[in-house]
Write a protein that holds these residues in place. Structure first.
Motif, short mmCIF file in Angstrom:
data_model
loop_
_atom_site.label_atom_id
_atom_site.label_comp_id
_atom_site.label_asym_id
_atom_site.label_seq_id
_atom_site.Cartn_x
_atom_site.Cartn_y
_atom_site.Cartn_z
N MET A 16 -50.16 -12.41 8.83
CA MET A 16 -49.96 -14.00 9.01
C MET A 16 -50.73 -14.58 7.68
SD MET A 16 -50.68 -16.60 12.24
CE MET A 16 -48.80 -16.81 12.49
N GLU A 17 -49.98 -15.63 7.37
CA GLU A 17 -50.47 -16.25 6.16
C GLU A 17 -51.53 -17.23 6.55
OE1 GLU A 17 -48.80 -18.83 2.59
OE2 GLU A 17 -47.74 -16.93 2.94
N GLN A 18 -52.55 -17.44 5.61
CA GLN A 18 -53.55 -18.41 6.23
C GLN A 18 -52.87 -19.93 6.44
OE1 GLN A 18 -56.79 -18.50 6.91
NE2 GLN A 18 -57.15 -20.52 6.96
N ALA A 19 -53.28 -20.77 7.26
CA ALA A 19 -52.64 -21.87 7.54
C ALA A 19 -53.19 -22.90 6.46
CB ALA A 19 -53.43 -22.70 8.69
N HIS A 20 -52.35 -24.00 6.12
CA HIS A 20 -52.64 -24.81 4.97
C HIS A 20 -54.00 -24.86 4.51
CE1 HIS A 20 -53.63 -27.90 7.55
NE2 HIS A 20 -52.64 -27.82 8.28
N GLU A 21 -54.43 -25.07 3.33
CA GLU A 21 -55.49 -25.18 2.64
C GLU A 21 -56.09 -26.66 3.13
OE1 GLU A 21 -56.85 -25.97 -1.88
OE2 GLU A 21 -55.71 -24.08 -1.56
N LEU A 22 -57.55 -26.54 3.36
CA LEU A 22 -58.24 -27.81 3.61
C LEU A 22 -58.99 -27.93 2.44
CD1 LEU A 22 -59.37 -29.21 5.92
CD2 LEU A 22 -61.22 -27.59 6.00
N GLN A 82 -64.68 -24.21 0.77
CA GLN A 82 -64.08 -23.75 -0.35
C GLN A 82 -63.93 -22.23 -0.33
OE1 GLN A 82 -62.48 -25.50 -3.15
NE2 GLN A 82 -62.63 -27.27 -1.52
N VAL A 83 -64.89 -21.77 0.28
CA VAL A 83 -65.05 -20.20 0.22
C VAL A 83 -63.83 -19.75 1.31
CG1 VAL A 83 -66.39 -18.22 1.18
CG2 VAL A 83 -67.46 -19.97 -0.49
N VAL A 84 -63.93 -20.54 2.48
CA VAL A 84 -63.22 -20.02 3.78
C VAL A 84 -61.69 -20.27 3.33
CG1 VAL A 84 -62.71 -20.38 6.11
CG2 VAL A 84 -65.08 -19.97 5.52
N PHE A 85 -61.28 -21.73 2.90
CA PHE A 85 -60.01 -22.00 2.99
C PHE A 85 -59.41 -22.03 1.62
CE2 PHE A 85 -61.43 -24.37 6.85
CZ PHE A 85 -60.11 -23.99 7.64
N ALA A 86 -60.21 -21.95 0.45
CA ALA A 86 -59.53 -21.97 -0.72
C ALA A 86 -59.73 -20.50 -1.34
CB ALA A 86 -59.98 -22.97 -1.58
N GLY A 87 -60.74 -19.81 -0.66
CA GLY A 87 -60.88 -18.32 -1.20
C GLY A 87 -61.65 -18.42 -2.37
N GLN A 88 -62.26 -19.52 -2.78
CA GLN A 88 -62.90 -19.74 -4.06
C GLN A 88 -64.32 -18.79 -4.07
OE1 GLN A 88 -63.47 -23.85 -5.32
NE2 GLN A 88 -61.02 -23.76 -5.77
N ALA A 134 -63.24 -23.78 12.30
CA ALA A 134 -62.06 -24.63 11.93
C ALA A 134 -60.96 -23.55 11.40
CB ALA A 134 -62.44 -25.43 10.98
N SER A 135 -61.16 -22.67 10.88
CA SER A 135 -60.29 -21.57 10.20
C SER A 135 -59.59 -20.97 11.45
CB SER A 135 -60.85 -20.54 9.43
OG SER A 135 -59.90 -19.34 9.15
N VAL A 136 -60.17 -20.48 12.29
CA VAL A 136 -59.80 -19.84 13.72
C VAL A 136 -58.73 -20.75 14.56
CG1 VAL A 136 -60.50 -18.59 15.83
CG2 VAL A 136 -61.64 -18.09 13.59
N ASP A 137 -59.41 -21.86 14.94
CA ASP A 137 -58.49 -23.14 15.34
C ASP A 137 -57.27 -23.18 14.69
OD1 ASP A 137 -60.70 -23.23 16.90
OD2 ASP A 137 -61.36 -25.07 16.39
N ARG A 138 -57.29 -23.36 13.33
CA ARG A 138 -55.95 -23.48 12.49
C ARG A 138 -54.96 -22.23 12.65
NH1 ARG A 138 -56.25 -27.00 7.48
NH2 ARG A 138 -57.46 -28.70 8.38
N PHE A 139 -55.53 -20.98 12.79
CA PHE A 139 -55.07 -19.82 13.02
C PHE A 139 -54.17 -19.68 14.42
CE2 PHE A 139 -54.36 -15.49 14.82
CZ PHE A 139 -53.41 -15.12 13.93
N PHE A 140 -54.80 -20.27 15.40
CA PHE A 140 -54.15 -20.10 16.69
C PHE A 140 -53.32 -21.43 16.88
CE2 PHE A 140 -57.69 -17.18 17.66
CZ PHE A 140 -57.16 -16.17 18.13
N ALA A 141 -53.50 -22.61 16.15
CA ALA A 141 -52.56 -23.62 16.34
C ALA A 141 -51.25 -23.23 15.48
CB ALA A 141 -53.14 -24.88 15.55
N ALA A 142 -51.30 -22.39 14.43
CA ALA A 142 -50.28 -21.97 13.78
C ALA A 142 -49.57 -21.05 14.49
CB ALA A 142 -50.61 -21.53 12.40
#
Length: 172
Positions: free
Chosen positions: A1-7, A118-124, A150-158
């Motif tokens: 599954m693709e990452q939820a939208h960027e933060l 930036q690390v978790v959501f943008a992969g920078q 926040a990333s895990v919450d977004r995953f489960f929300a999506a």
């Protein structure tokens, strides 16, 4: 599954916080606007009043919340999602009693949190501030925990949204 939208997150630095003081409702409106990119981070008037009552933040002066209280409330609003109350109380005291000024400690936390986003959501690549003290290490790890949650919450929300859509479309 693709990452939820960027933060995208940029928190106001200490000097950017309103200096004149805000009434309770203005305080919650302002902070919720600043914290909106984190989606599940919200403050209510009742929460702020409880933080005052439990001595997590200083009492407002003439019903006005100043920069120190706003900085503390940003920290509390974000950290409360991953810390139990007892640990949150200790973390707030560490922030308030840091060998750095309140402004420096708050700005450092903002930098840590934004770098983690930036690390978790943008992969920078990581561009975290230099970690020198045990307290800074704690803030570094806390920022990562907040953003990973926040990333895990977004995953489960999506995932829930996809399941709802599949159910509506009769897909099983």
């Amino acid at each position: 599954m693709e990452q939820a939208h960027e933060l995208l997150l940029h928190l106001p630095r200490y000097t950017e916080l309103p200096a004149l003081g805000l009434y309770l409702e203005q305080t919650t409106d302002y902070l919720n606007e600043q914290l909106a990119p984190l989606e599940d981070v919200r403050l209510t008037s009742a929460m702020v009043s409880n933080y005052v009552k439990h001595h997590l933040i200083e009492r407002p002066v003439k019903k006005l919340y100043g920069q120190e209280q706003l900085a503390d409330l940003v920290f509390i609003a974000v950290a409360k999602n991953v810390l139990p109350l007892a640990d949150l109380r200790v973390a707030v005291r560490i922030q308030q009693n840091s060998r750095f000024s309140r402004a420096e400690a708050y700005d450092y936390f903002c930098q840590e949190l934004e770098a983690a986003v930036q690390v978790v959501f943008a992969g920078q690549p990581a561009s975290f501030p230099n970690v020198r003290t045990d307290q800074q290490k704690m803030l570094h790890h806390l920022a990562l925990a907040i953003v990973y949650k926040a990333s895990v919450d977004r995953f489960f929300a999506a995932t829930a949204e996809l399941q709802d859509e599949e159910g509506e479309n009769g897909v099983h």
